[in-house]
Design a protein around this motif. Structure first.
Motif, PDB file in Angstrom:
ATOM      1  N   LEU A 243      12.954 -26.363   8.352  1.00 24.39           N
ATOM      2  CA  LEU A 243      12.117 -26.362   9.557  1.00 24.39           C
ATOM      3  C   LEU A 243      10.828 -27.158   9.339  1.00 24.39           C
ATOM      4  O   LEU A 243      10.355 -27.838  10.248  1.00 24.39           O
ATOM      5  N   ALA A 244      10.255 -27.058   8.142  1.00 24.91           N
ATOM      6  CA  ALA A 244       8.998 -27.752   7.860  1.00 24.91           C
ATOM      7  C   ALA A 244       9.168 -29.264   7.992  1.00 24.91           C
ATOM      8  O   ALA A 244       8.339 -29.946   8.605  1.00 24.91           O
ATOM      9  N   LEU A 245      10.232 -29.806   7.422  1.00 27.44           N
ATOM     10  CA  LEU A 245      10.432 -31.254   7.510  1.00 27.44           C
ATOM     11  C   LEU A 245      10.850 -31.684   8.907  1.00 27.44           C
ATOM     12  O   LEU A 245      10.540 -32.799   9.334  1.00 27.44           O
ATOM     13  N   ALA A 246      11.543 -30.814   9.636  1.00 25.74           N
ATOM     14  CA  ALA A 246      11.862 -31.128  11.030  1.00 25.74           C
ATOM     15  C   ALA A 246      10.575 -31.228  11.847  1.00 25.74           C
ATOM     16  O   ALA A 246      10.413 -32.147  12.673  1.00 25.74           O
ATOM     17  N   ASN A 247       9.654 -30.306  11.623  1.00 24.00           N
ATOM     18  CA  ASN A 247       8.369 -30.362  12.325  1.00 24.00           C
ATOM     19  C   ASN A 247       7.553 -31.577  11.895  1.00 24.00           C
ATOM     20  O   ASN A 247       6.867 -32.202  12.714  1.00 24.00           O
ATOM     21  N   ASN A 248       7.607 -31.907  10.613  1.00 17.95           N
ATOM     22  CA  ASN A 248       6.951 -33.115  10.122  1.00 17.95           C
ATOM     23  C   ASN A 248       7.485 -34.330  10.865  1.00 17.95           C
ATOM     24  O   ASN A 248       6.712 -35.193  11.312  1.00 17.95           O
ATOM     25  N   SER A 249       8.804 -34.402  11.023  1.00 14.19           N
ATOM     26  CA  SER A 249       9.416 -35.533  11.733  1.00 14.19           C
ATOM     27  C   SER A 249       8.973 -35.593  13.188  1.00 14.19           C
ATOM     28  O   SER A 249       8.715 -36.674  13.724  1.00 14.19           O
TER      29      SER A 249
END
Length: 280
Positions: free
Chosen positions: A38-44
């Motif tokens: 989820l963290a990297l999805a939000n980063n994207s």
């Protein structure tokens, strides 16, 4: 125009955000733990939002200037109204037209894989996010004072996101570096692999020079000492050694990309190019 950032400078910033956003999105469904997925999805999503605002600003300037409209005229076949949009700039430019840093287009497989199609290496992803976010925290901070009011507003929004990205990547780099023997080795290998690509940060392009001259951009070379301090402090805490930055200097800012860029764009652009007049 005085007080307006050069189109190529806006595209450089937008391409950086779009390409790294695309790379980080490749972890969606593949993160080592759910929280990081989820963290990297939000980063994207943050990076995609930055890219959209920058492309929209660039498109407005292109459509308002006859010379720029002719320059980007080859993109207009995808539009029925004859206007450049954020979508045409993202999906219908070819590899050599992108101005992103080469660092950002590299695959996640990292230095420990035999090929670029190897398994994703999370240390490589986090090391890249750390090195780039450390730069962009400084860039966005300075761009809040840009003579281009629209760019200054984008910078103020993006700075908050970049600070979170830097904190997330820094925390994980420390955890990996000061963790197990395996995690330390992977983090160190990622730095050896990626740091030479950071040389491109400090070699200004024509677009960056033009933006500095009209008060809309940032002299990135002047940020190097602050970037070095950010990097050194985190690596010390992570018990990681900083390798020398030497070797070939990449030229992504000038449209000369690695072999990986074409594959990245092919995946990202395929649907839009297959159905250029589709309405979603």
């Amino acid at each position: 125009m005085s007080g307006t950032a050069p189109v190529d400078y806006l595209l450089h910033l937008a391409d950086n955000a779009l390409v790294l956003g695309q790379r980080n999105a490749e972890w969606c469904g593949h993160g080592p733990i759910l929280e990081e997925d989820l963290a990297l999805a939000n980063n994207s999503l943050d990076l995609l939002g930055q890219a959209r605002l920058l492309y929209q600003h660039a498109a407005t300037l292109i459509n308002a200037d006859a010379a720029q409209s002719r320059r980007f005229g080859h993109l207009l076949g995808a539009r029925s109204d004859g206007a450049v949009t954020e979508d045409t700039l993202a999906y219908f430019r070819d590899t050599h037209e992108f101005r992103n840093l080469t660092l950002l287009e590299l695959p996640h497989s990292g230095p420990l894989a035999a090929t670029a199609c190897g398994d994703r290496d999370y240390a490589t992803t986090l090391a890249r996010n750390f090195l780039y976010s450390a730069l962009m925290v400084l860039v966005w901070d300075r761009l809040q004072a840009s003579a281009d009011g629209q760019l200054a507003a984008i910078a103020a929004k993006s700075l908050k996101e970049a600070r979170y990205h830097l904190r997330h990547a820094s925390d994980w780099l420390v955890r990996l570096g000061d963790g197990t023997e395996e995690s330390h080795a992977r983090a160190q290998a990622a730095l050896h692999h990626l740091l030479p690509y950071c040389q491109e940060f400090w070699i200004g392009s024509e677009a960056e020079t033009a933006a500095v001259h009209n008060g809309t951009g940032v002299d990135v070379a002047g940020l190097r000492a602050d970037w070095d301090a950010l990097v050194d402090d985190t690596l010390k805490e992570a018990t990681l050694q900083r390798p020398a930055m030497q070797g070939h200097v990449p030229q992504g800012k000038h449209g000369v990309h690695s072999e990986h860029m074409g594959f990245l764009l092919a995946e990202m652009q395929s649907l839009a190019r297959a159905h250029p007049h589709a309405v979603w």
